[in-house]
Motif scaffolding. Structure first.
Motif, PDB file in Angstrom:
ATOM      1  N   CYS A  46       0.834  -1.205   0.000  1.00 39.72           N
ATOM      2  CA  CYS A  46       0.000   0.000   0.000  1.00 39.72           C
ATOM      3  C   CYS A  46       0.870   1.258   0.000  1.00 39.72           C
ATOM      4  O   CYS A  46       1.792   1.389   0.801  1.00 39.72           O
ATOM      5  CB  CYS A  46      -0.912   0.019   1.223  1.00 39.72           C
ATOM      6  SG  CYS A  46      -2.042   1.422   1.181  1.00 39.72           S
ATOM      7  N   ARG A  47       0.530   2.183  -0.909  1.00 41.65           N
ATOM      8  CA  ARG A  47       1.222   3.473  -0.939  1.00 41.65           C
ATOM      9  C   ARG A  47       0.198   4.599  -0.936  1.00 41.65           C
ATOM     10  O   ARG A  47       0.412   5.643  -1.519  1.00 41.65           O
ATOM     11  CB  ARG A  47       2.138   3.555  -2.173  1.00 41.65           C
ATOM     12  CG  ARG A  47       3.345   2.601  -2.082  1.00 41.65           C
ATOM     13  CD  ARG A  47       4.319   2.817  -3.224  1.00 41.65           C
ATOM     14  NE  ARG A  47       3.652   2.594  -4.504  1.00 41.65           N
ATOM     15  CZ  ARG A  47       3.324   3.551  -5.350  1.00 41.65           C
ATOM     16  NH1 ARG A  47       3.601   4.798  -5.095  1.00 41.65           N
ATOM     17  NH2 ARG A  47       2.715   3.261  -6.479  1.00 41.65           N
ATOM     18  N   VAL A  48      -0.915   4.333  -0.253  1.00 41.31           N
ATOM     19  CA  VAL A  48      -1.987   5.323  -0.257  1.00 41.31           C
ATOM     20  C   VAL A  48      -1.659   6.528   0.636  1.00 41.31           C
ATOM     21  O   VAL A  48      -2.219   7.603   0.474  1.00 41.31           O
ATOM     22  CB  VAL A  48      -3.321   4.616   0.132  1.00 41.31           C
ATOM     23  CG1 VAL A  48      -4.343   5.599   0.626  1.00 41.31           C
ATOM     24  CG2 VAL A  48      -3.871   3.852  -1.071  1.00 41.31           C
ATOM     25  N   CYS A  49      -0.750   6.344   1.597  1.00 42.91           N
ATOM     26  CA  CYS A  49      -0.370   7.514   2.387  1.00 42.91           C
ATOM     27  C   CYS A  49       1.135   7.509   2.662  1.00 42.91           C
ATOM     28  O   CYS A  49       1.806   6.509   2.427  1.00 42.91           O
ATOM     29  CB  CYS A  49      -1.154   7.573   3.706  1.00 42.91           C
ATOM     30  SG  CYS A  49      -0.401   6.643   5.049  1.00 42.91           S
ATOM     31  N   LYS A  51       2.592   7.593   5.609  1.00 46.04           N
ATOM     32  CA  LYS A  51       3.091   6.806   6.741  1.00 46.04           C
ATOM     33  C   LYS A  51       3.739   5.537   6.175  1.00 46.04           C
ATOM     34  O   LYS A  51       4.636   4.966   6.743  1.00 46.04           O
ATOM     35  CB  LYS A  51       1.967   6.412   7.709  1.00 46.04           C
ATOM     36  CG  LYS A  51       1.244   7.566   8.367  1.00 46.04           C
ATOM     37  CD  LYS A  51       0.388   7.118   9.539  1.00 46.04           C
ATOM     38  CE  LYS A  51      -0.698   6.126   9.189  1.00 46.04           C
ATOM     39  NZ  LYS A  51      -1.626   6.555   8.117  1.00 46.04           N
ATOM     40  N   GLY A  52       3.178   5.116   5.050  1.00 46.85           N
ATOM     41  CA  GLY A  52       3.653   3.911   4.354  1.00 46.85           C
ATOM     42  C   GLY A  52       4.895   4.244   3.544  1.00 46.85           C
ATOM     43  O   GLY A  52       5.520   5.279   3.770  1.00 46.85           O
ATOM     44  N   PRO A  53       5.308   3.423   2.593  1.00 44.11           N
ATOM     45  CA  PRO A  53       4.556   2.243   2.151  1.00 44.11           C
ATOM     46  C   PRO A  53       4.504   1.150   3.214  1.00 44.11           C
ATOM     47  O   PRO A  53       5.452   0.972   3.972  1.00 44.11           O
ATOM     48  CB  PRO A  53       5.329   1.763   0.928  1.00 44.11           C
ATOM     49  CG  PRO A  53       6.708   2.338   1.082  1.00 44.11           C
ATOM     50  CD  PRO A  53       6.540   3.620   1.818  1.00 44.11           C
ATOM     51  N   CYS A  54       3.352   0.453   3.180  1.00 41.68           N
ATOM     52  CA  CYS A  54       3.164  -0.683   4.074  1.00 41.68           C
ATOM     53  C   CYS A  54       2.986  -1.931   3.229  1.00 41.68           C
ATOM     54  O   CYS A  54       2.429  -1.867   2.147  1.00 41.68           O
ATOM     55  CB  CYS A  54       1.892  -0.503   4.909  1.00 41.68           C
ATOM     56  SG  CYS A  54       1.937   0.920   6.001  1.00 41.68           S
ATOM     57  N   GLY A  66      -1.452  -2.773   7.874  1.00 43.77           N
ATOM     58  CA  GLY A  66      -0.639  -1.588   7.641  1.00 43.77           C
ATOM     59  C   GLY A  66      -0.605  -0.727   8.885  1.00 43.77           C
ATOM     60  O   GLY A  66      -1.290  -1.015   9.877  1.00 43.77           O
ATOM     61  N   ILE A  67       0.188   0.353   8.861  1.00 43.68           N
ATOM     62  CA  ILE A  67       0.331   1.206  10.043  1.00 43.68           C
ATOM     63  C   ILE A  67      -1.020   1.773  10.485  1.00 43.68           C
ATOM     64  O   ILE A  67      -1.306   1.900  11.672  1.00 43.68           O
ATOM     65  CB  ILE A  67       1.359   2.324   9.760  1.00 43.68           C
ATOM     66  CG1 ILE A  67       2.741   1.687   9.528  1.00 43.68           C
ATOM     67  CG2 ILE A  67       1.409   3.341  10.896  1.00 43.68           C
ATOM     68  CD1 ILE A  67       3.790   2.628   8.950  1.00 43.68           C
ATOM     69  N   CYS A  68      -1.894   2.064   9.508  1.00 42.75           N
ATOM     70  CA  CYS A  68      -3.219   2.602   9.843  1.00 42.75           C
ATOM     71  C   CYS A  68      -4.179   1.516  10.305  1.00 42.75           C
ATOM     72  O   CYS A  68      -5.266   1.814  10.789  1.00 42.75           O
ATOM     73  CB  CYS A  68      -3.824   3.338   8.659  1.00 42.75           C
ATOM     74  SG  CYS A  68      -4.257   2.231   7.300  1.00 42.75           S
ATOM     75  N   ALA A  70      -5.109  -1.041   8.084  1.00 42.84           N
ATOM     76  CA  ALA A  70      -5.725  -1.678   6.902  1.00 42.84           C
ATOM     77  C   ALA A  70      -5.157  -3.082   6.738  1.00 42.84           C
ATOM     78  O   ALA A  70      -3.942  -3.277   6.807  1.00 42.84           O
ATOM     79  CB  ALA A  70      -5.441  -0.845   5.655  1.00 42.84           C
ATOM     80  N   ILE A  75      -6.340  -3.435   1.479  1.00 43.94           N
ATOM     81  CA  ILE A  75      -5.258  -2.912   0.631  1.00 43.94           C
ATOM     82  C   ILE A  75      -5.415  -3.415  -0.808  1.00 43.94           C
ATOM     83  O   ILE A  75      -5.347  -2.632  -1.767  1.00 43.94           O
ATOM     84  CB  ILE A  75      -3.885  -3.305   1.225  1.00 43.94           C
ATOM     85  CG1 ILE A  75      -3.654  -2.531   2.532  1.00 43.94           C
ATOM     86  CG2 ILE A  75      -2.755  -3.038   0.222  1.00 43.94           C
ATOM     87  CD1 ILE A  75      -2.405  -2.939   3.311  1.00 43.94           C
ATOM     88  N   ARG A  78      -8.498  -1.704  -2.416  1.00 40.36           N
ATOM     89  CA  ARG A  78      -8.237  -0.294  -2.773  1.00 40.36           C
ATOM     90  C   ARG A  78      -7.364  -0.208  -4.013  1.00 40.36           C
ATOM     91  O   ARG A  78      -7.607   0.589  -4.913  1.00 40.36           O
ATOM     92  CB  ARG A  78      -7.551   0.425  -1.603  1.00 40.36           C
ATOM     93  CG  ARG A  78      -8.501   0.838  -0.512  1.00 40.36           C
ATOM     94  CD  ARG A  78      -7.902   1.869   0.423  1.00 40.36           C
ATOM     95  NE  ARG A  78      -6.622   1.503   1.005  1.00 40.36           N
ATOM     96  CZ  ARG A  78      -6.281   1.777   2.263  1.00 40.36           C
ATOM     97  NH1 ARG A  78      -7.120   2.401   3.072  1.00 40.36           N
ATOM     98  NH2 ARG A  78      -5.099   1.446   2.727  1.00 40.36           N
ATOM     99  N   VAL A 199      -6.725   7.415   2.373  1.00 38.38           N
ATOM    100  CA  VAL A 199      -6.421   6.890   3.711  1.00 38.38           C
ATOM    101  C   VAL A 199      -7.587   7.194   4.656  1.00 38.38           C
ATOM    102  O   VAL A 199      -8.110   8.311   4.683  1.00 38.38           O
ATOM    103  CB  VAL A 199      -5.086   7.455   4.244  1.00 38.38           C
ATOM    104  CG1 VAL A 199      -5.080   8.968   4.285  1.00 38.38           C
ATOM    105  CG2 VAL A 199      -4.755   6.884   5.612  1.00 38.38           C
TER     106      VAL A 199
HETATM  107 FE1  SF4 Z   1      -1.594   2.279   3.277  1.00 39.18          FE
HETATM  108 FE2  SF4 Z   1      -2.421   2.530   5.798  1.00 39.18          FE
HETATM  109 FE3  SF4 Z   1       0.147   2.020   5.254  1.00 39.18          FE
HETATM  110 FE4  SF4 Z   1      -0.856   4.436   4.699  1.00 39.18          FE
HETATM  111  S1  SF4 Z   1      -0.657   3.501   6.725  1.00 39.18           S
HETATM  112  S2  SF4 Z   1       0.446   3.208   3.357  1.00 39.18           S
HETATM  113  S3  SF4 Z   1      -2.941   3.868   4.043  1.00 39.18           S
HETATM  114  S4  SF4 Z   1      -1.644   0.677   4.828  1.00 39.18           S
END
Ligand code: SF4
Ligand code: FE2
Length: 635
Positions: A46-49, A51-54, A66-68, A70, A75, A78, A199
């Motif tokens: 995921c590279r939607v935000c 904080k990532g990539p996750c 992921g950090i959020c 998800a 993921i 999306r 996100v």
């Molecule tokens: Fe994706 Fe969530 Fe990681 Fe951001 S924190 S990159 S939205 S999984």
């Protein structure tokens, strides 16, 4: 090298040239990219935000969220629905461009264009519920264009887009409405997908995928209007005999390759090139100007004007390696940025033409509809100048070209059938499906991908299905593959069609004055023209009073690659078609999403994805699906 990467015989001639001259091709870059990212392949990066990539660990004890927070399902969902939105955007921008041009013509602002098929314009008006009797063509065209543009503007969620309402069976529209996936506004639906996949928004994979299905149906809407309005402006395809593969290039001509997807400029280049033949001859090109097509701009001018097709997607670089292309004119979509470098290794002018599609290191001619003919003249002039710089020592044109009979849009198919039954043109097709002379219908679509041997699965599957009496339709780079490999001519029908299919194709071909059968695979046009196949399917379904998911009709994209293909494949299943993918889709990191699109979709929509990289096995599976549907229909 070629044996592994491409079935195209031209590749075996030209890849050694690339090697000798130390020029990278798409296959070299594919090799250099190995091993490719496993997380990306599974769709769980995921590279939607920021904080990532996750990335989710699919096997071990690593992160499952992921950090959020998800998870893999969110993921994957999306990621893939964003691809659908991107595909819908691409086709629909193309459609909007054509619709705005039609409006410009209707309002007398675009002197270089005209209404070439007024009868079709009037039929479209009828379909869309616009009064046309007794009105001038420009007046009707204006209403058609404005109603079409309303599909990009309507804000009423309960009122679906006009084109989709006019293009599907009642039952299908009801089913899609029930699932709340009918688009009301292409732009809003694409924007909506981008919004809900931000996100911290939609975190329900099923809800996300249904949102993606709506985006895919917006893609269908955009494609349908793009195809139909292009026919109004540039003519509706009719069968025409031409040729395909790089042998269509000529040593003694100024060779201009038309590449991309949009017919707005390429059609004018065809027109203007005719008027500049003398100029080319004065520059030393004894055969004048030779226009050839690449990818789907190639398909557009192929099915409308019989311009030969030089290359499909993965062969675009090979065209340049011949050293014989004087100019490659590109518009939008599927243009490899690498062509800039290839062009500079030769004398070739790479000409970008759309202001939102430039490539560093190439020449840009800013195309505007208002100055279209002048832009076309500029481009042909650049090609003639480049021809003067061509080094004959570096020219190597592979001696491969196959006769191709192309241009089978819905109208052309119905006209051919009308020769057998003028009163009821669909009856001969239906009768032959019912009596089993035609076991089923398969639509081949989609791209080339370096994740498969170029063109190979198309050819293997087509031969196998045709031998089992399946009627074959094709669009886009799949159609390009069939044309290049000699499956779009009468000899192919004689060689590969099963006996009963051969009988049907011969009866129609002879009635049509072809002195033999129709070609083995019917070329319906570019990838945006998949809507043409839907038109035929809807007519058949309406005639027998069933929905699309009852027909023995399947789709296949053995080398699906682009985001557009993700959108097309998804609307294909939404319309009720079992849809084969020969490439592993980047969703398998989520069991929820994978099960949804390969299994649950069957209950919800009738259509579903069937993933099978092996072409023999894929053909078997499609035959089984066709037979299952025949049994359900009691035929
Ligand atoms: Fe994706 Fe969530 Fe990681 Fe951001 S924190 S990159 S939205 S999984
Ligand atoms: Fe295409």
């Amino acid at each position: 090298m070629n044996q592994n990467f491409s079935l195209d015989p031209s590749a075996s001639v030209l890849l050694p040239v690339a090697k000798k001259e130390k020029i990278d091709t798409v296959w070299d870059r594919h090799k250099a990219m190995q091993p490719q990212c496993g997380f990306g392949q599974l769709g769980i990066c995921c590279r939607v935000c920021w904080k990532g990539p996750c990335r989710i660990d699919p096997f071990g004890d690593g992160p499952k969220r992921g950090i959020c927070g998800a998870n893999a399902d969110v993921i994957v969902a999306r990621n893939v629905v964003r691809m659908m939105a991107a595909g819908a955007a691409a086709h629909s921008e193309h459609g909007r461009h054509v619709a705005l041009a039609l409006l410009g013509v209707a309002e007398g602002r675009l002197a270089d264009y005209q209404i070439r098929d007024e009868a079709k314009l009037r039929r479209i008006a009828g379909r869309l519920g616009i009064e046309e009797a007794g009105r001038g063509s420009h007046e009707v065209a204006r209403d058609v264009a404005l109603l079409t543009l309303a599909d990009f503007q309507n804000q009423d969620h309960h009122d679906p887009c006009t084109w989709i309402k006019a293009s599907l069976t009642e039952k299908r529209l009801d089913k899609l409405a029930g699932l709340e996936v009918l688009p009301h506004n292409i732009d809003a639906v694409v924007t909506g997908i981008m919004a809900r996949t931000n996100v911290g928004c939609d975190a329900d994979p099923v809800n996300l995928v249904l949102g993606g299905v709506k985006g895919a149906l917006a893609d269908f809407n955009g494609m349908a209007l793009a195809t139909e309005l292009s026919d109004v402006l540039f003519g509706t395809p009719r069968p025409v005999i031409t040729a395909a593969n790089l042998g269509v290039l000529k040593e003694d001509a100024v060779n201009i390759a038309l590449h991309g997807h949009n017919p707005l400029l390429s059609d004018l280049v065809c027109e203007i090139a005719h008027t500049m033949e003398d100029e080319a001859r004065r520059a030393g090109a004894s055969a004048g100007i030779n226009l050839v097509g690449v990818c789907c701009t190639g398909n557009e001018v192929l099915v409308r004007h019989g311009i030969p097709l030089a290359a499909n997607y993965l062969s675009q670089e090979l065209a340049l390696l011949t050293g014989a292309v004087d100019a490659m004119v590109v518009d939008v979509q599927c243009i490899m940025p690498s062509i800039a470098e290839l062009g500079s290794c030769f004398h070739t002018e790479i000409v970008t033409t759309m202001d939102d599609c430039k490539i560093t290191g190439t020449r840009h001619v800013s195309f505007k509809e208002e100055t279209g003919a002048e832009n076309a003249r500029q481009i042909v002039t650049l090609a003639i100048e480049a021809f003067k710089r061509r080094n004959p020592q570096r020219v190597l044109i592979p001696d491969f070209k196959e006769t191709s009979i192309v241009g089978f849009g819905a109208e052309a198919i119905l006209e051919a059938l009308a020769l057998l039954d003028a009163e009821d043109p669909l009856k001969p097709l239906l009768d032959n499906v019912v009596n089993g002379n035609i076991r089923g219908i398969a639509l081949f679509a989609g791209c080339n991908s370096t994740n498969a041997k170029q063109d190979s699965s198309f050819v293997t599957m087509a031969k196998k299905l045709a031998a089992e009496n399946v009627l074959l339709l094709a669009t886009g780079c799949g159609a390009g593959a069939f044309a290049k490999h000699g499956l779009m001519n009468q000899e192919a029908t004689l060689a590969w069609a099963g006996e009963t299919l051969k009988g049907v194709l011969t009866a129609i071909g002879e009635a049509a004055g072809l002195g033999g059968p129709l070609p083995l695979v019917l070329h319906m046009g570019s990838c945006v023209d998949n809507s043409r196949a839907v038109q035929v399917a809807v007519a058949l379904a309406d005639k027998i009073g069933v929905d699309l998911d009852a027909l023995p009709l399947v789709a296949s994209a053995p080398e699906a690659m682009s985001e557009k293909a993700v959108a097309i494949g998804t609307w294909s299943i939404a319309l009720g078609l079992p849809t084969h993918l020969g490439i592993m889709p980047q969703v398998t990191g989520s069991k929820v999403v994978t099960d949804l699109v390969t299994e649950t979709a069957k209950e919800l929509l009738g259509g579903y994805f069937l993933v099978e990289p092996d072409p023999e096995a894929a053909a078997e599976k499609l035959l089984a699906v066709i037979d299952e549907r025949r049994r359900a229909l009691g035929i």
